[in-house]
Design an enzyme around this catalytic site. Structure first.
Site, short mmCIF file in Angstrom:
data_model
loop_
_atom_site.label_atom_id
_atom_site.label_comp_id
_atom_site.label_asym_id
_atom_site.label_seq_id
_atom_site.Cartn_x
_atom_site.Cartn_y
_atom_site.Cartn_z
N TYR A 1 -1.08 -8.64 7.38
CA TYR A 1 -2.40 -9.01 7.68
C TYR A 1 -2.23 -10.63 7.99
CZ TYR A 1 -5.00 -4.72 6.72
OH TYR A 1 -5.71 -3.66 6.86
N ASP B 1 0.72 -1.20 -0.02
CA ASP B 1 0.08 -0.04 -0.17
C ASP B 1 0.85 1.28 -0.04
OD1 ASP B 1 -2.14 1.60 0.23
OD2 ASP B 1 -2.59 1.01 2.32
P1 ADP Z 1 -1.44 -7.14 3.71
O1 ADP Z 1 -1.69 -6.12 4.75
O2 ADP Z 1 -2.83 -7.25 2.92
O3 ADP Z 1 -1.02 -8.38 4.23
P2 ADP Z 1 1.14 -6.23 2.86
O4 ADP Z 1 1.60 -4.98 1.95
O5 ADP Z 1 1.76 -6.63 4.02
O6 ADP Z 1 -0.45 -6.51 2.56
O7 ADP Z 1 1.62 -7.74 1.95
C1 ADP Z 1 1.08 -8.49 1.13
C2 ADP Z 1 1.91 -9.05 -0.06
O8 ADP Z 1 2.64 -8.16 -0.91
C3 ADP Z 1 3.01 -9.71 0.77
O9 ADP Z 1 3.24 -10.96 0.31
C4 ADP Z 1 4.39 -8.87 0.48
O10 ADP Z 1 5.70 -9.55 0.40
C5 ADP Z 1 3.86 -8.16 -1.04
N1 ADP Z 1 4.49 -7.02 -1.12
C6 ADP Z 1 5.17 -6.14 -0.49
N2 ADP Z 1 5.64 -5.09 -1.41
C7 ADP Z 1 5.18 -5.50 -2.90
C8 ADP Z 1 5.52 -4.87 -3.99
N3 ADP Z 1 6.18 -3.59 -4.10
N4 ADP Z 1 4.95 -5.52 -5.07
C9 ADP Z 1 4.39 -6.78 -4.86
N5 ADP Z 1 4.03 -7.31 -3.75
C10 ADP Z 1 4.43 -6.69 -2.56
#
Ligand code: ADP
Length: 184
Positions: A133, A42
């Site tokens: 999450y 995010d």
């Molecule tokens: P949530 O709060 O929905 O769990 P996160 O952002 O913490 O969301 O993580 C969701 C997934 O996205 C994780 O598997 C993380 O490794 C991945 N992630 C983090 N940054 C990126 C990025 N720039 N591009 C793609 N995936 C990412």
């Protein structure tokens, strides 16, 4: 690493990479219900996309309040290559008895439905809820891939792409798709 499959006429791609760099028409953000940015994917999307995305999120917030878990909203892509960002809210894992499975599937389905409504032809997803999450990857992936496969059996896109940040997630998605994906 990258693998390509088909579901009917839709190309389904699994790739290890960064969601911010994708050239699909839309990318999906794993947002929180406040819609005003956060950590992980995010924060990364908002930083790369610039202030326009946040400004549009604020307008949505003012109009409809928080985005309920499992729902999705759409903004422009700001400075990103993608023209749109679809912000969806996955469930926070809290043991599996709080409807997390259903809510995770709903986040993917509602994102796809919103994309269709906007006539979007190509879309990239991150692995929603499996980071901060804490939704277990092993449990999430079969749910996610069967939900998307079922949607694509009814609706056509040029391409649906899963962008996995790490090798472990990429390999898990690949293993599961090769078990449950369609043969064609
Ligand atoms: P949530 O709060 O929905 O769990 P996160 O952002 O913490 O969301 O993580 C969701 C997934 O996205 C994780 O598997 C993380 O490794 C991945 N992630 C983090 N940054 C990126 C990025 N720039 N591009 C793609 N995936 C990412």
């Amino acid at each position: 690493m990258r693998s390509e499959y088909r579901v009917g006429a839709t190309k389904l791609v699994l790739v290890q990479g960064d969601i911010r760099d994708q050239d699909t028409e839309a990318i999906v953000n794993a947002a929180n219900s406040g819609l005003l940015g956060g950590g992980g994917v995010d924060g990364a999307i908002h930083r790369a996309g610039g202030p326009r995305i946040l400004a549009e999120c604020k307008v949505i917030r003012a109009k409809q309040g928080r985005c309920p878990t499992g729902e999705a909203v759409i903004t422009s892509g700001g400075n990103l290559t993608a023209r749109y960002v679809i912000h969806t809210v996955g469930p926070v894992w809290s043991g599996g008895k709080k409807n997390e499975d259903v809510l995770l599937c709903r986040a993917y389905r509602n994102s796809l439905a919103l994309a269709k409504k906007h006539n979007i032809q190509s879309i990239s997803f991150p692995s929603i809820s499996t980071g901060a999450y804490r939704f277990p990857l092993k449990r999430a992936v079969p749910l996610v891939l069967s939900t998307v496969r079922d949607f694509l059996e009814e609706h056509h896109f040029q391409e649906v792409r899963f962008v996995l940040f790490g090798e472990k997630a990429f390999l898990k998605y690949k293993e599961v798709w090769e078990e449950i994906g369609t043969a064609d």
